[in-house]
Design a protein around this motif. Structure first.
Motif, PDB file in Angstrom:
ATOM      1  N   VAL A 124       8.301   2.050 -13.876  1.00 41.15           N
ATOM      2  CA  VAL A 124       8.708   1.786 -12.502  1.00 41.15           C
ATOM      3  C   VAL A 124       7.552   2.081 -11.561  1.00 41.15           C
ATOM      4  O   VAL A 124       6.878   3.116 -11.685  1.00 41.15           O
ATOM      5  CB  VAL A 124       9.926   2.655 -12.119  1.00 41.15           C
ATOM      6  CG1 VAL A 124      10.416   2.322 -10.712  1.00 41.15           C
ATOM      7  CG2 VAL A 124      11.058   2.466 -13.133  1.00 41.15           C
ATOM      8  N   LYS A 153       6.229   1.496  -7.175  1.00 38.29           N
ATOM      9  CA  LYS A 153       6.641   1.148  -5.823  1.00 38.29           C
ATOM     10  C   LYS A 153       6.234  -0.298  -5.529  1.00 38.29           C
ATOM     11  O   LYS A 153       5.116  -0.717  -5.831  1.00 38.29           O
ATOM     12  CB  LYS A 153       5.988   2.091  -4.817  1.00 38.29           C
ATOM     13  CG  LYS A 153       6.414   3.551  -4.963  1.00 38.29           C
ATOM     14  CD  LYS A 153       5.618   4.462  -4.054  1.00 38.29           C
ATOM     15  CE  LYS A 153       6.007   5.916  -4.261  1.00 38.29           C
ATOM     16  NZ  LYS A 153       5.173   6.848  -3.454  1.00 38.29           N
ATOM     17  N   LYS A 154       7.147  -1.020  -4.937  1.00 35.71           N
ATOM     18  CA  LYS A 154       6.901  -2.442  -4.675  1.00 35.71           C
ATOM     19  C   LYS A 154       5.712  -2.642  -3.735  1.00 35.71           C
ATOM     20  O   LYS A 154       4.954  -3.600  -3.870  1.00 35.71           O
ATOM     21  CB  LYS A 154       8.161  -3.062  -4.074  1.00 35.71           C
ATOM     22  CG  LYS A 154       8.137  -4.568  -3.975  1.00 35.71           C
ATOM     23  CD  LYS A 154       9.486  -5.080  -3.497  1.00 35.71           C
ATOM     24  CE  LYS A 154       9.517  -6.606  -3.469  1.00 35.71           C
ATOM     25  NZ  LYS A 154      10.862  -7.110  -3.035  1.00 35.71           N
ATOM     26  N   TRP A 191      14.253   5.289   0.679  1.00 34.16           N
ATOM     27  CA  TRP A 191      13.805   4.589  -0.522  1.00 34.16           C
ATOM     28  C   TRP A 191      15.037   4.089  -1.275  1.00 34.16           C
ATOM     29  O   TRP A 191      15.935   4.855  -1.589  1.00 34.16           O
ATOM     30  CB  TRP A 191      12.993   5.493  -1.436  1.00 34.16           C
ATOM     31  CG  TRP A 191      11.596   5.790  -0.952  1.00 34.16           C
ATOM     32  CD1 TRP A 191      11.187   6.839  -0.220  1.00 34.16           C
ATOM     33  CD2 TRP A 191      10.442   4.992  -1.177  1.00 34.16           C
ATOM     34  NE1 TRP A 191       9.853   6.772   0.043  1.00 34.16           N
ATOM     35  CE2 TRP A 191       9.359   5.637  -0.545  1.00 34.16           C
ATOM     36  CE3 TRP A 191      10.194   3.784  -1.846  1.00 34.16           C
ATOM     37  CZ2 TRP A 191       8.064   5.118  -0.554  1.00 34.16           C
ATOM     38  CZ3 TRP A 191       8.909   3.280  -1.866  1.00 34.16           C
ATOM     39  CH2 TRP A 191       7.854   3.947  -1.224  1.00 34.16           C
ATOM     40  N   LEU A 206      11.425  -0.750  -5.245  1.00 36.46           N
ATOM     41  CA  LEU A 206      10.821  -0.466  -6.552  1.00 36.46           C
ATOM     42  C   LEU A 206      10.816  -1.716  -7.417  1.00 36.46           C
ATOM     43  O   LEU A 206      11.625  -2.636  -7.229  1.00 36.46           O
ATOM     44  CB  LEU A 206      11.591   0.652  -7.266  1.00 36.46           C
ATOM     45  CG  LEU A 206      11.733   1.980  -6.517  1.00 36.46           C
ATOM     46  CD1 LEU A 206      12.644   2.917  -7.293  1.00 36.46           C
ATOM     47  CD2 LEU A 206      10.373   2.620  -6.303  1.00 36.46           C
TER      48      LEU A 206
END
Length: 750
Positions: free
Chosen positions: A479, A481-482, A623, A628
């Protein structure tokens, strides 16, 4: 040159004898039969002959002390009426724990100091799983091959049922129709001695019926083999020299229900345990070690029949054979005839090192020291303060078998405690389940996740998978963070990484295939963890040690006073970045915005719930799942809900592990634990109320599936096992070294 070395060795032995006997005290060996008395007396004469005439005044002889049975020997040694004796490992345990004696040497055979426990029967007559109602012969009560291992096998395979409210001897009496079990005791059911043929008498010294001494014909493995029963439980040494007619008449009963010839004991046996050892009083150890060193001849290449050089020059033809009994019209007199040498032990040798942890746990499970409170309760192993709180609430909600919560510092610590019989059960991820299998533990249940599980079948035994593929899988995911700068599965080198913990299936084992690759045994850094240290810039991989760069991002746990942190980089929930929830915390960084990673490696289960929890708790405000993305194996990225198509591999389910002897107890406990209870608000598979996730069990678990006799290999699956074997063929692991030190491993029964 060899002759000179031999003469020097002989001279040294004679000097040791002079030192040993300078006090003028005899070395008193405890004997159990007339044959042993004869051999012991000959040993005394051989010692006198081995010394020059000028030293005869030193009373260089062995005194032979006749005992009624093995326990009489132990009492005589404790009371300073005898000095030493060679005993079966089961009696050695009693001698140490009940009589305060110490082990000074153990017998070494052609295959080490351990023996195979076998069951012998006439050909085509019996199945090991259908012995109820048959007649049995056992070498002796509480002996390794005649009692402990075969009874452990029958109990673990549920052939023999043992209720908590009855002595083990009564359960055996209800299972076999008639038996001869020397030494079983006067309070045991009479049918356990019904086949014995020793002399009966009201006078103790003349009564040999069902006793552990030479007066009972069916005493010892050799006696059991010559008995009149349908099945004989004995050690493999008793069938080594079977006659041709015996090999044609008898066969071995194998654990899988098949049979094999008497010579196939290495593959057809009920388990392996320690052989005989020599015991003495604590204050006599130094003398006993010198004596045992002296009476045997040591050479770099020992012959099959070890011969003691206890003779004077010119008397070689009359030499004394220490490990032979035929000249005295008996078998296994003083020592076992199959002994090649005696291994003299250090003074501080612990009983666990001599007999092995698995064997000690087996004896304790069989009540070798009498009834124990630990046999009636389940001791669950916890790895953090939060798990302990949840476990204690679970214990308060239990209305059946008592539950006690034991704390260790990691899953590895729990495996160690279970092996040492200090705890009974723990839930393990797939990698630690691999450790447990290598350490001789067994699975009793597996976690089942997601909608695929459906409602649990409450009837015990109706849900038993055939292998890991029958259970809904976990997915290993990466995973990010976008909004982070472009990161793909191919550009992870030099990044800050967040892993649930060292050895985690997804964040450590499977990850290697996408990062550091395979390791070679001749590599300078033959360690997967070391490879990660060089691959990532820094990160948090709990359990790797606070000094490395993979602990630099870890936080530990805030203490109540002074704001100090503790448990930094610990392999448990006391490290706030531990586990799947912890890896997400690490990705987001602490609430101050510091100590964060670029990528988190974890399992897919409860991902959305964990993100929501961190957002609502204030750890990661603002968040959400939309911020994500997942890293896919082809280099692309995908939404966090696409784990079925974008993942790093399948992970076998979590497994509850225990010792073989505790499997039935834990199995019944877990079956009851899942029964609905209107009087209890405790939720077994919920953890967020304790401030963490996946405590004791994964929160995504719908129910536990009892695995019956399904082994770790079936639950973990062949692909995962191949990867684990490859990695740990190079990567060292302390828990594997610890378990491999056990001299006789507990068998994995079907």
């Amino acid at each position: 040159m060899k002759v000179t070395a031999f003469l020097l060795l002989l001279l040294l032995m004679k000097m040791m004898m002079l030192v040993l006997l300078s006090t003028g005290k005899k070395f008193r060996w405890c004997t159990l039969s007339d044959g042993e008395q004869r051999k012991c007396s000959e040993l005394s004469r051989a010692l006198l002959a081995a010394l020059p005439p000028a030293t005869l005044h030193a009373l260089a002889r062995v005194a032979c002390i006749r005992a009624h049975n093995t326990y009489d020997c132990m009492e005589k040694i404790r009371a300073n009426k005898a000095d030493a004796a060679s005993l079966d490992a089961g009696d050695v345990y009693s001698a140490v724990r009940l009589y305060g004696l110490r082990v000074v040497a153990k017998e070494i055979y052609g295959e080490g100091h351990c023996v195979f426990a076998v069951a012998a029967a006439r050909r085509r007559s019996l199945d090991i799983h259908r012995l109820r109602g048959t007649r049995s012969c056992h070498g002796a009560a509480k002996w390794t091959s005649g009692w402990s291992i075969p009874l452990g096998f029958l109990l673990v395979t549920n052939n023999l049922l043992w209720g908590e409210d009855q002595p083990l001897s009564h359960a055996i009496g209800g299972y076999f129709n008639a038996s001869c079990i020397p030494g079983v005791g006067i309070t045991a059911p009479p049918q356990l001695c019904a086949l014995c043929q020793g002399q009966k008498s009201y006078f103790r010294d003349k009564n040999h019926f069902c006793e552990t001494g030479g007066g009972e014909p069916f005493f010892s493995s050799e006696g059991a083999f010559s008995g009149v029963a349908d099945v004989a439980f004995l050690d493999h040494l008793a069938v080594l020299n079977a006659t041709e007619s015996e090999r044609e008449e008898f066969e071995l009963l194998c654990p899988d229900g098949s049979t094999a010839s008497l010579t196939a004991y290495a593959t057809c046996n009920l388990g392996r345990g320690p052989g005989r050892a020599v015991v003495t009083r604590p204050n006599f150890q130094a003398v006993a070690r010198k004596f045992l060193t002296l009476i045997q001849f040591a050479s770099p290449a020992p012959p099959l029949s070890w011969v003691s050089p206890l003779w004077r020059e010119g008397q070689e033809k009359g030499r004394f054979a220490l490990f032979a009994s035929d000249p005295f019209r008996g078998k296994n007199l003083l020592f076992h005839d199959a002994t090649t040498r005696l291994q003299v032990l250090d003074e501080d040798a612990e009983i666990s090192c001599v007999l092995g942890l698995d064997y000690l746990a087996l004896l304790q499970g069989l009540g070798h020291e009498g009834s124990s409170l630990s046999n009636s309760l389940v001791r669950w192993c916890c790895i953090s303060d939060a798990e302990l709180r949840k476990c204690e609430e679970w214990a308060l909600s239990v209305r059946w078998d008592p539950l006690v919560c034991i704390q260790a510092d990691s899953m590895v610590g729990c495996i160690t405690m279970i092996k040492k019989n200090e705890a009974d059960a723990v839930t393990l991820d797939a990698t630690h389940a691999y450790f447990a299998e290598r350490c001789g533990l067994v699975p009793v249940a597996a976690e089942c996740y997601g909608e695929e599980c459906g409602p649990t079948q409450r009837e015990e035994g109706t849900e038993q998978p055939t292998n890991a593929t029958a259970l809904p899988p976990l997915y290993a995911i990466a995973v990010v963070k976008k909004a982070s700068k472009p990161i793909s599965i191919f550009s992870l080198r030099g990044k800050r990484s967040c892993h649930s913990h060292e050895y985690s299936p997804g964040g450590w084992l499977l990850l290697s295939q996408y990062t550091v690759g395979g390791l070679e045994n001749d590599s300078v850094h033959c360690s997967l963890t070391s490879a990660y240290q060089g691959f990532f810039w820094k990160g948090c991989m709990p359990g790797t040690g606070a000094g490395g760069n993979l602990c630099k991002v870890c936080l530990g746990q805030k203490e109540a006073e002074g704001g100090k942190t503790s448990s930094r980089c610990a392999a448990n929930h006391n490290e706030r970045y531990y586990g799947n929830l912890g890896a997400l915390r690490c990705l987001f960084g602490d609430p101050s915005g510091r100590s964060f990673g670029d990528v988190a490696f974890l399992e897919h289960h409860n991902l959305l719930q964990n993100i929501e929890y961190l957002e609502s708790s204030g750890w990661a405000a603002e968040w959400g799942p939309g911020h994500l993305e997942l890293l896919c194996p082809d280099g692309s990225r995908a939404p966090v809900t696409s784990w079925r198509a974008c993942h790093l591999g399948h992970i076998p389910p979590g497994v509850i592990a225990t010792r073989p002897m505790a499997a039935t107890k834990v199995h019944h406990f877990l079956a009851k634990a899942q029964e609905p209870s209107a009087s209890s608000a405790f939720q077994l598979f919920q953890s967020q109320r304790y401030g963490e996730s996946d405590l004791l069990f994964r929160d995504a678990t719908r129910h536990l599936i009892l695995t019956g006799h399904l082994g770790f290999k079936a639950l973990l699956g062949e692909p995962f096992l191949r990867l684990a074997e490859s990695v740990f063929g190079c990567t060292p692991a302390g828990i594997l070294d610890f378990c491999e030190q056990d001299p006789c491993r507990e068998p994995t029964w079907p």
